[in-house]
Design an enzyme around this catalytic site. Structure first.
Site, PDB file in Angstrom:
ATOM      1  N   TYR A  83      10.899  12.676 -12.375  1.00 37.91           N
ATOM      2  CA  TYR A  83      11.337  11.971 -11.164  1.00 37.91           C
ATOM      3  C   TYR A  83      10.238  11.052 -10.627  1.00 37.91           C
ATOM      4  O   TYR A  83      10.501   9.945 -10.173  1.00 37.91           O
ATOM      5  CB  TYR A  83      11.719  12.967 -10.066  1.00 37.91           C
ATOM      6  CG  TYR A  83      13.014  13.691 -10.326  1.00 37.91           C
ATOM      7  CD1 TYR A  83      14.223  13.001 -10.337  1.00 37.91           C
ATOM      8  CD2 TYR A  83      13.040  15.060 -10.558  1.00 37.91           C
ATOM      9  CE1 TYR A  83      15.421  13.656 -10.584  1.00 37.91           C
ATOM     10  CE2 TYR A  83      14.232  15.727 -10.806  1.00 37.91           C
ATOM     11  CZ  TYR A  83      15.419  15.022 -10.820  1.00 37.91           C
ATOM     12  OH  TYR A  83      16.587  15.667 -11.066  1.00 37.91           O
ATOM     13  N   GLY A  84       8.981  11.552 -10.678  1.00 34.26           N
ATOM     14  CA  GLY A  84       7.866  10.769 -10.134  1.00 34.26           C
ATOM     15  C   GLY A  84       7.713   9.443 -10.862  1.00 34.26           C
ATOM     16  O   GLY A  84       7.446   8.407 -10.248  1.00 34.26           O
ATOM     17  N   GLU A  88       0.847  -1.189   0.000  1.00 36.17           N
ATOM     18  CA  GLU A  88       0.000   0.000   0.000  1.00 36.17           C
ATOM     19  C   GLU A  88       0.885   1.241   0.000  1.00 36.17           C
ATOM     20  O   GLU A  88       1.742   1.406   0.877  1.00 36.17           O
ATOM     21  CB  GLU A  88      -0.896   0.028   1.243  1.00 36.17           C
ATOM     22  CG  GLU A  88      -1.829   1.228   1.190  1.00 36.17           C
ATOM     23  CD  GLU A  88      -2.499   1.542   2.509  1.00 36.17           C
ATOM     24  OE1 GLU A  88      -2.132   0.905   3.527  1.00 36.17           O
ATOM     25  OE2 GLU A  88      -3.357   2.434   2.523  1.00 36.17           O
ATOM     26  N   LYS A 110       9.326  16.613 -13.943  1.00 33.19           N
ATOM     27  CA  LYS A 110      10.586  16.460 -14.684  1.00 33.19           C
ATOM     28  C   LYS A 110      10.889  14.977 -14.897  1.00 33.19           C
ATOM     29  O   LYS A 110      11.978  14.630 -15.336  1.00 33.19           O
ATOM     30  CB  LYS A 110      11.737  17.090 -13.893  1.00 33.19           C
ATOM     31  CG  LYS A 110      11.670  18.601 -13.810  1.00 33.19           C
ATOM     32  CD  LYS A 110      12.866  19.127 -13.056  1.00 33.19           C
ATOM     33  CE  LYS A 110      12.789  20.630 -12.882  1.00 33.19           C
ATOM     34  NZ  LYS A 110      13.861  21.121 -11.982  1.00 33.19           N
ATOM     35  N   GLN A 168       9.127  18.907  -9.661  1.00 32.13           N
ATOM     36  CA  GLN A 168       7.986  18.164 -10.196  1.00 32.13           C
ATOM     37  C   GLN A 168       7.901  18.279 -11.712  1.00 32.13           C
ATOM     38  O   GLN A 168       8.419  19.223 -12.304  1.00 32.13           O
ATOM     39  CB  GLN A 168       6.680  18.673  -9.565  1.00 32.13           C
ATOM     40  CG  GLN A 168       6.539  18.229  -8.108  1.00 32.13           C
ATOM     41  CD  GLN A 168       5.350  18.835  -7.414  1.00 32.13           C
ATOM     42  OE1 GLN A 168       4.465  19.404  -8.032  1.00 32.13           O
ATOM     43  NE2 GLN A 168       5.333  18.743  -6.091  1.00 32.13           N
ATOM     44  N   ALA A 217      -4.030  13.881  -7.842  1.00 30.65           N
ATOM     45  CA  ALA A 217      -2.883  13.075  -8.274  1.00 30.65           C
ATOM     46  C   ALA A 217      -3.327  11.850  -9.073  1.00 30.65           C
ATOM     47  O   ALA A 217      -2.485  11.056  -9.499  1.00 30.65           O
ATOM     48  CB  ALA A 217      -2.060  12.645  -7.059  1.00 30.65           C
ATOM     49  N   VAL A 218      -4.632  11.727  -9.296  1.00 29.16           N
ATOM     50  CA  VAL A 218      -5.144  10.557 -10.023  1.00 29.16           C
ATOM     51  C   VAL A 218      -4.504  10.475 -11.414  1.00 29.16           C
ATOM     52  O   VAL A 218      -4.101   9.400 -11.861  1.00 29.16           O
ATOM     53  CB  VAL A 218      -6.694  10.614 -10.131  1.00 29.16           C
ATOM     54  CG1 VAL A 218      -7.207   9.637 -11.174  1.00 29.16           C
ATOM     55  CG2 VAL A 218      -7.324  10.327  -8.777  1.00 29.16           C
ATOM     56  N   ALA A 273       5.517  11.865  -3.057  1.00 30.01           N
ATOM     57  CA  ALA A 273       5.686  13.295  -3.387  1.00 30.01           C
ATOM     58  C   ALA A 273       7.096  13.562  -3.914  1.00 30.01           C
ATOM     59  O   ALA A 273       8.058  12.872  -3.574  1.00 30.01           O
ATOM     60  CB  ALA A 273       5.405  14.177  -2.182  1.00 30.01           C
ATOM     61  N   ILE A 274       7.155  14.565  -4.729  1.00 31.18           N
ATOM     62  CA  ILE A 274       8.428  15.106  -5.241  1.00 31.18           C
ATOM     63  C   ILE A 274       8.456  16.560  -4.788  1.00 31.18           C
ATOM     64  O   ILE A 274       7.435  17.249  -4.815  1.00 31.18           O
ATOM     65  CB  ILE A 274       8.475  15.035  -6.783  1.00 31.18           C
ATOM     66  CG1 ILE A 274       8.380  13.578  -7.282  1.00 31.18           C
ATOM     67  CG2 ILE A 274       9.710  15.722  -7.353  1.00 31.18           C
ATOM     68  CD1 ILE A 274       9.585  12.716  -6.990  1.00 31.18           C
TER      69      ILE A 274
HETATM   70  C1  LIG Z   1      -0.959   8.335  -2.499  1.00 30.56           C
HETATM   71  C2  LIG Z   1      -0.560   9.774  -2.553  1.00 30.56           C
HETATM   72  O1  LIG Z   1       0.412  10.150  -2.004  1.00 30.56           O
HETATM   73  S1  LIG Z   1      -1.549  10.848  -3.382  1.00 30.56           S
HETATM   74  C3  LIG Z   1      -0.653  12.344  -3.374  1.00 30.56           C
HETATM   75  C4  LIG Z   1       0.324  12.448  -4.465  1.00 30.56           C
HETATM   76  N1  LIG Z   1       1.258  13.508  -4.166  1.00 30.56           N
HETATM   77  C5  LIG Z   1       0.997  14.803  -4.412  1.00 30.56           C
HETATM   78  O2  LIG Z   1      -0.041  15.182  -4.928  1.00 30.56           O
HETATM   79  C6  LIG Z   1       2.049  15.765  -3.957  1.00 30.56           C
HETATM   80  C7  LIG Z   1       2.354  16.822  -4.972  1.00 30.56           C
HETATM   81  N2  LIG Z   1       2.772  16.226  -6.270  1.00 30.56           N
HETATM   82  C8  LIG Z   1       3.910  15.666  -6.438  1.00 30.56           C
HETATM   83  O3  LIG Z   1       4.686  15.511  -5.526  1.00 30.56           O
HETATM   84  C9  LIG Z   1       4.268  15.186  -7.837  1.00 30.56           C
HETATM   85  O4  LIG Z   1       3.677  16.021  -8.776  1.00 30.56           O
HETATM   86  C10 LIG Z   1       3.819  13.746  -8.117  1.00 30.56           C
HETATM   87  C11 LIG Z   1       4.466  12.786  -7.134  1.00 30.56           C
HETATM   88  C12 LIG Z   1       2.304  13.562  -8.067  1.00 30.56           C
HETATM   89  C13 LIG Z   1       4.299  13.394  -9.552  1.00 30.56           C
HETATM   90  O5  LIG Z   1       5.696  13.516  -9.607  1.00 30.56           O
HETATM   91  P1  LIG Z   1       6.386  14.235 -10.849  1.00 30.56           P
HETATM   92  O6  LIG Z   1       7.857  14.131 -10.703  1.00 30.56           O
HETATM   93  O7  LIG Z   1       5.828  15.579 -11.000  1.00 30.56           O
HETATM   94  O8  LIG Z   1       5.872  13.280 -12.027  1.00 30.56           O
HETATM   95  P2  LIG Z   1       6.511  13.116 -13.480  1.00 30.56           P
HETATM   96  O9  LIG Z   1       7.298  14.320 -13.844  1.00 30.56           O
HETATM   97  O10 LIG Z   1       7.193  11.811 -13.582  1.00 30.56           O
HETATM   98  O11 LIG Z   1       5.183  13.109 -14.355  1.00 30.56           O
HETATM   99  C14 LIG Z   1       4.675  11.938 -14.934  1.00 30.56           C
HETATM  100  C15 LIG Z   1       3.429  12.281 -15.701  1.00 30.56           C
HETATM  101  O12 LIG Z   1       2.370  12.542 -14.778  1.00 30.56           O
HETATM  102  C16 LIG Z   1       1.852  13.846 -14.977  1.00 30.56           C
HETATM  103  N3  LIG Z   1       1.532  14.383 -13.673  1.00 30.56           N
HETATM  104  C17 LIG Z   1       2.362  14.722 -12.684  1.00 30.56           C
HETATM  105  N4  LIG Z   1       1.666  15.157 -11.631  1.00 30.56           N
HETATM  106  C18 LIG Z   1       0.363  15.090 -11.978  1.00 30.56           C
HETATM  107  C19 LIG Z   1      -0.848  15.393 -11.320  1.00 30.56           C
HETATM  108  N5  LIG Z   1      -0.872  15.854 -10.079  1.00 30.56           N
HETATM  109  N6  LIG Z   1      -2.003  15.200 -11.991  1.00 30.56           N
HETATM  110  C20 LIG Z   1      -2.012  14.744 -13.262  1.00 30.56           C
HETATM  111  N7  LIG Z   1      -0.883  14.417 -13.918  1.00 30.56           N
HETATM  112  C21 LIG Z   1       0.283  14.586 -13.288  1.00 30.56           C
HETATM  113  C22 LIG Z   1       2.970  14.615 -15.650  1.00 30.56           C
HETATM  114  O13 LIG Z   1       2.486  15.704 -16.381  1.00 30.56           O
HETATM  115  C23 LIG Z   1       3.574  13.574 -16.530  1.00 30.56           C
HETATM  116  O14 LIG Z   1       2.785  13.408 -17.677  1.00 30.56           O
HETATM  117  P3  LIG Z   1       3.455  13.092 -19.123  1.00 30.56           P
HETATM  118  O15 LIG Z   1       4.232  11.823 -18.953  1.00 30.56           O
HETATM  119  O16 LIG Z   1       2.296  12.960 -20.027  1.00 30.56           O
HETATM  120  O17 LIG Z   1       4.326  14.263 -19.422  1.00 30.56           O
END
Ligand SMILES: CC(=O)SCCNC(=O)CCNC(=O)[C@H](O)C(C)(C)COP(=O)(O)OP(=O)(O)OC[C@H]1O[C@@H](n2cnc3c(N)ncnc32)[C@H](O)[C@@H]1OP(=O)(O)O
Length: 558
Positions: A283-284, A268, A281, A279, A312-313, A273-274
């Site tokens: 890394y996620g 689970e 870039k 964000q 974040a869906v 978070a990044i």
């Molecule tokens: C279970 C949980 O923890 S839910 C909470 C999730 N965490 C958060 O919301 C905290 C704030 N957000 C973050 O820390 C980051 O944005 C994360 C962890 C959600 C994603 O990490 P990132 O490094 O930004 O993701 P990465 O750059 O690899 O993006 C991958 C893809 O997802 C998309 N993406 C990233 N964040 C989001 C988002 N919040 N909603 C929709 N799409 C997203 C990107 O645009 C990218 O799309 P692409 O491949 O078509 O260009």
């Protein structure tokens, strides 16, 4: 079942409004406050399940150790992470609060669990440095290109295409990677260069790991502001949880804390978070790929479940998570906490996929498909364009025969296909009579038999139209930009009767009847676009257009 009692309910996760991902700010701001989850532990603080091993495995032994790590952890984050550098008093207070809980819990638990040594599976994740990935730059062009090259000069069905042109064409057209692969490959190179690493640790008491875990805890606290910091600290430091962390230049950039349910073979994801600056870039994605590989190869897991925040869906969907839960309920129900907000999502971990090297796999697949397409077709060959130098009014300097268009015959075209064209071609060289007849018919009906010479002199008739039709005067000449300075800002494809007349006279421009009709329509459409309905220009255009519609029909049926 007792394994999950420590967090049977959990609070809302949501991103801070001041640290939203640049590309998702709108949704984030809506969602942050939209679905606040009720934290049961607000009323009944959950027991803090930390336990510590003794000094034999490097665990902490005193509050001093803990506090010094806390201080270093905070330092380490503030060194690198501008988001956390600007830690305001609030943040420091929060960290202190967290550490206070951490410390209290530790003291509470120490006496009970001093001898309870938990075997952890901490492991630095293996970074595959054996790379046979060619440099994409090399692959894009130059001598290492795997694309078959013609020896010197390629002669394809009589058309001579110089080698360097073909080379450029081949290599530019070869799509070596999409955005996903490009980001993955770039981060993989960072890993190979030692500037970036992905590690997985639980609370094992080792100083460096604790520093990183506290750095990660701070990122979670910042990025999930609706999540109580105590709760974050509790899970991150809980020894049944593990955290996969992105470490760049020895500082934490982000991570995922998850709880592996080994007997149930699923994990689970508690937090993900990044840090704000990093964000979107990639890394996620890379983090998730490392997590999947680790969870499969080290923990033996087959699935992940998580309650994803609404905002974040999208991210989770891109990581292969779905809202449909296929995993047997027996395997997970009762094990994971329930949230009121958030959406339960599942991801199946593939038993074979090289998650940390997906880009190589994708590149090879792409290459194999490209090669197959080349075997079956010539569509990868791009011929040099037609030399279509124009005189005034867009009239070509020399007549181009259809059969002279490079590549057309090679693509399977033959002159007997003329009749299959949607458009009737009025090329003077091939169908002069049809050309004249169609244009003349059109012009004749357009002018309502006022110009009897039209059958023989359509160009002349066009000129007559310019001078004699009562509604034609606004269309006689190109609009003068000195009179109407913004005209060409708004009208990008101007047309007027003088230009049409020149095109007609040249007998080289209107290869099809439809081309002629298109110019007429364009001319009126421009007038109705630029001018408002009450103007004379608009009215003239409307009246002429009404006639023209009738003419077009009769012209087309000619
Ligand atoms: C279970 C949980 O923890 S839910 C909470 C999730 N965490 C958060 O919301 C905290 C704030 N957000 C973050 O820390 C980051 O944005 C994360 C962890 C959600 C994603 O990490 P990132 O490094 O930004 O993701 P990465 O750059 O690899 O993006 C991958 C893809 O997802 C998309 N993406 C990233 N964040 C989001 C988002 N919040 N909603 C929709 N799409 C997203 C990107 O645009 C990218 O799309 P692409 O491949 O078509 O260009």
């Amino acid at each position: 079942m007792d394994g999950h009692s420590a967090h049977s309910t959990a609070p809302v996760r949501s991103r801070t409004s001041h640290s939203q991902s640049p590309s998702h700010s709108a949704s984030a701001s809506v969602c942050s406050s939209a679905h606040k989850r009720k934290l049961a532990s607000d009323e009944h603080p959950p027991t803090f399940p930390l336990s510590y091993s003794d000094t034999k495995d490097g665990a902490l032994t005193s509050n001093d150790d803990l506090e010094s790590i806390s201080a270093r952890g905070a330092d380490s984050e503030s060194d690198d992470d501008s988001e956390d550098v600007v830690d305001d008093d609030d943040e420091e207070e929060d960290n202190e609060d967290s550490m206070r809980v951490f410390t209290t819990a530790r003291l509470e638990n120490n006496s009970n669990s001093r001898n309870k040594k938990i075997k952890l599976e901490n492991s630095s994740m293996k970074i595959d440095s054996s790379s046979d990935i060619p440099n994409p730059k090399e692959e894009r062009g130059g001598p290492t290109s795997s694309v078959p090259q013609p020896s010197n000069v390629s002669s394809i069905s009589g058309i001579v295409v110089k080698e360097d042109i073909v080379k450029g064409i081949f290599t530019e057209n070869l799509q070596t990677s999409g955005a996903y692969s490009a980001r993955e490959e770039s981060l993989k190179r960072e890993e190979e260069a030692g500037r970036l690493k992905f590690v997985c640790f639980a609370n094992d008491g080792i100083d460096q790991h604790m520093v990183w875990l506290i750095g990660l805890k701070n990122i979670f606290a910042r990025q999930l502001p609706n999540m109580p910091k105590e709760y974050i600290v509790r899970l991150v430091m809980d020894r049944s949880h593990k955290s996969v962390m992105v470490i760049r230049h020895n500082h934490v950039v982000g991570g995922i804390t998850y709880r592996p349910y080994l007997s149930q073979k699923f994990g689970e994801i508690a937090f993900c978070a990044i840090t704000a600056d990093e964000q979107v870039k990639g890394y996620g994605t890379r983090l998730m790929n490392h997590l999947k590989q680790h969870a499969r190869d080290v923990d033996g897991l087959t699935h992940f479940l998580t309650y994803a925040d609404n905002n974040a869906v999208g991210y989770f969907i891109k990581q292969g998570f779905t809202k449909e839960i296929d995993l047997d309920k027996d395997r997970w129900q009762g094990y994971i906490k329930d949230y009121d907000g958030g959406i339960l999502m599942e991801c199946k971990i593939d038993p074979k996929l090289p998650y940390t090297d997906l880009s190589t796999m994708i590149r090879r697949q792409r290459q194999a498909i490209d090669e197959k397409i080349r075997e079956l077709s010539n569509c990868h060959i791009v011929y040099p364009g037609i030399d279509f130098q124009k005189k005034e009014a867009g009239i070509p300097k020399k007549i181009i025969k259809v059969e002279d268009i490079p590549g057309l015959r090679e693509a399977g075209w033959s002159p007997d296909q003329w009749g299959h064209s949607r458009f009737r071609t009025l090329n003077a060289s091939t169908d002069n009579a049809t050309y004249r007849q169609s244009i003349n018919n059109f012009m004749r009906t357009l002018l309502k038999a006022r110009f009897m010479l039209i059958n023989k002199f359509p160009a002349f008739a066009c000129k007559q139209l310019m001078h004699d039709h009562p509604d034609a005067w606004p269309f006689k000449e190109p609009v003068d930009a000195r009179d109407v300075p913004d005209y060409y800002d708004i009208i990008k494809d101007p047309m007027d009767l003088r230009t049409m007349s020149k095109r007609l006279e040249s007998e080289q421009y209107y290869l099809t009847f439809e081309m002629f009709v298109a110019d007429v329509k364009r001319m009126f459409a421009n007038a109705r676009t630029y001018n408002s309905p009450e103007t004379i220009y608009y009215k003239c255009a409307t009246r002429l257009r009404e006639e023209e519609m009738v003419e077009c029909e009769s012209g087309e049926s000619a």
